[in-house]
Design a protein around this motif. Structure first.
Motif, PDB file in Angstrom:
ATOM      1  N   MET A 199       0.673  -1.329  -0.058  1.00 58.01           N
ATOM      2  CA  MET A 199      -0.165  -0.035  -0.086  1.00 58.01           C
ATOM      3  C   MET A 199       0.770   1.160  -0.081  1.00 58.01           C
ATOM      4  N   TYR A 200       0.613   2.487  -0.708  1.00 59.90           N
ATOM      5  CA  TYR A 200       1.240   3.484  -0.844  1.00 59.90           C
ATOM      6  C   TYR A 200       0.151   4.806  -0.079  1.00 59.90           C
ATOM      7  N   MET A 201       0.779   5.211   0.841  1.00 56.16           N
ATOM      8  CA  MET A 201      -0.251   6.477   1.543  1.00 56.16           C
ATOM      9  C   MET A 201      -0.140   7.637   0.847  1.00 56.16           C
ATOM     10  N   ASP A 202       1.103   7.989   0.044  1.00 55.25           N
ATOM     11  CA  ASP A 202       1.147   9.043  -0.663  1.00 55.25           C
ATOM     12  C   ASP A 202       1.356  10.332  -0.140  1.00 55.25           C
ATOM     13  N   THR A 203       1.632  10.425   0.833  1.00 51.12           N
ATOM     14  CA  THR A 203       1.705  11.672   1.888  1.00 51.12           C
ATOM     15  C   THR A 203       2.787  12.600   1.465  1.00 51.12           C
ATOM     16  N   LYS A 204       3.571  12.368   0.612  1.00 46.75           N
ATOM     17  CA  LYS A 204       4.738  13.234   0.181  1.00 46.75           C
ATOM     18  C   LYS A 204       4.123  14.432  -0.826  1.00 46.75           C
ATOM     19  N   ALA A 219      -5.559  16.146   6.846  1.00 53.29           N
ATOM     20  CA  ALA A 219      -6.798  15.342   6.446  1.00 53.29           C
ATOM     21  C   ALA A 219      -6.438  14.177   5.578  1.00 53.29           C
ATOM     22  N   TRP A 220      -5.618  14.293   4.703  1.00 50.50           N
ATOM     23  CA  TRP A 220      -5.136  13.222   3.786  1.00 50.50           C
ATOM     24  C   TRP A 220      -4.263  12.143   4.401  1.00 50.50           C
ATOM     25  N   LYS A 221      -3.612  12.688   5.409  1.00 49.87           N
ATOM     26  CA  LYS A 221      -2.680  11.604   6.136  1.00 49.87           C
ATOM     27  C   LYS A 221      -3.501  10.802   6.968  1.00 49.87           C
ATOM     28  N   ILE A 222      -4.582  11.461   7.852  1.00 57.24           N
ATOM     29  CA  ILE A 222      -5.435  10.893   8.432  1.00 57.24           C
ATOM     30  C   ILE A 222      -6.142   9.814   7.736  1.00 57.24           C
ATOM     31  N   ALA A 223      -6.795  10.069   6.591  1.00 53.50           N
ATOM     32  CA  ALA A 223      -7.325   9.164   5.917  1.00 53.50           C
ATOM     33  C   ALA A 223      -6.839   8.118   5.229  1.00 53.50           C
ATOM     34  N   ALA A 224      -5.691   8.463   4.905  1.00 56.19           N
ATOM     35  CA  ALA A 224      -4.454   7.414   4.413  1.00 56.19           C
ATOM     36  C   ALA A 224      -4.361   6.435   5.439  1.00 56.19           C
ATOM     37  N   GLY A 225      -4.084   6.867   6.505  1.00 49.10           N
ATOM     38  CA  GLY A 225      -3.895   5.563   7.758  1.00 49.10           C
ATOM     39  C   GLY A 225      -4.961   5.041   7.996  1.00 49.10           C
ATOM     40  N   GLU A 226      -6.307   5.575   7.831  1.00 40.07           N
ATOM     41  CA  GLU A 226      -7.419   4.815   8.166  1.00 40.07           C
ATOM     42  C   GLU A 226      -7.803   3.711   7.067  1.00 40.07           C
ATOM     43  N   LYS A 227      -7.164   4.256   5.982  1.00 41.26           N
ATOM     44  CA  LYS A 227      -7.344   3.153   4.960  1.00 41.26           C
ATOM     45  C   LYS A 227      -6.384   2.005   4.968  1.00 41.26           C
ATOM     46  N   ILE A 231       3.657   7.041  12.123  1.00 38.56           N
ATOM     47  CA  ILE A 231       2.663   7.862  12.733  1.00 38.56           C
ATOM     48  C   ILE A 231       1.294   7.518  12.641  1.00 38.56           C
ATOM     49  N   PHE A 232       0.533   7.343  11.372  1.00 36.91           N
ATOM     50  CA  PHE A 232      -0.792   7.043  11.197  1.00 36.91           C
ATOM     51  C   PHE A 232      -1.276   5.615  11.193  1.00 36.91           C
ATOM     52  N   VAL A 233      -0.076   4.587  11.589  1.00 39.03           N
ATOM     53  CA  VAL A 233      -0.567   3.239  11.312  1.00 39.03           C
ATOM     54  C   VAL A 233       0.072   2.212  12.663  1.00 39.03           C
ATOM     55  N   THR A 234       1.070   2.502  12.626  1.00 36.74           N
ATOM     56  CA  THR A 234       2.101   1.787  13.844  1.00 36.74           C
ATOM     57  C   THR A 234       1.395   1.972  15.278  1.00 36.74           C
ATOM     58  N   GLN A 235       1.017   3.005  15.414  1.00 36.21           N
ATOM     59  CA  GLN A 235       0.761   3.655  16.771  1.00 36.21           C
ATOM     60  C   GLN A 235      -0.354   2.663  17.370  1.00 36.21           C
ATOM     61  N   PHE A 236      -1.470   2.436  16.548  1.00 32.40           N
ATOM     62  CA  PHE A 236      -2.539   1.921  16.711  1.00 32.40           C
ATOM     63  C   PHE A 236      -2.523   0.435  16.688  1.00 32.40           C
TER      64      PHE A 236
END
Length: 122
Positions: free
Chosen positions: A67-72, A78-86, A108-113
């Motif tokens: 998967m690619y979150m594409d946060t660069k 909002a994008w980063k949060i949505a990408a982490g949720e996905k 940040i948006f995946v591992t911590q959960f």
């Protein structure tokens, strides 16, 4: 990725993977591994990490999903949060044994959960 870090990353991935329990009665266990990148596949270091992970698992019975979150390219929160949720939704539905998170936003948006929970996230 720094070329000198590549062997360490591959070694760490293999150690983690080999530590997973094997189900009795299965000749060749199939393992699910999810690789979550913070960025887009066109970045050279992302492509190199992907090649290294694919190489580490080649010849085995690993089902690798990427998967690619594409946060660069999409830097707003909002994008980063949505990408982490996905990514977390994919983890919860596909249920890989191991999740490899590459770069800061995946951490940040995946591992911590998934601290102290399954799947094993690195």
């Amino acid at each position: 990725m720094n070329v000198s870090l590549r062997p360490m990353l591959l070694s760490a991935i293999m150690i983690v993977f080999l530590a997973l329990p094997v189900s009795p009665g299965l000749a060749e266990p199939s393992r699910k591994v999810l690789l979550v990148h913070s960025y887009h596949p066109e970045y050279p270091w992302v492509a190199e990490i992907t090649r290294g992970v694919e190489q580490a698992f080649s010849g085995g019975t690993v089902e690798l999903k990427i998967m690619y979150m594409d946060t660069k390219r999409h830097t707003d929160d909002a994008w980063k949060i949505a990408a982490g949720e996905k990514a977390r939704a994919e983890i919860d539905s596909w249920q890989p044994e191991v999740v490899i998170t590459a770069d800061d936003n995946a951490q940040i948006f995946v591992t911590q959960f998934y601290r102290d929970k399954k799947p094993f996230v690195v």
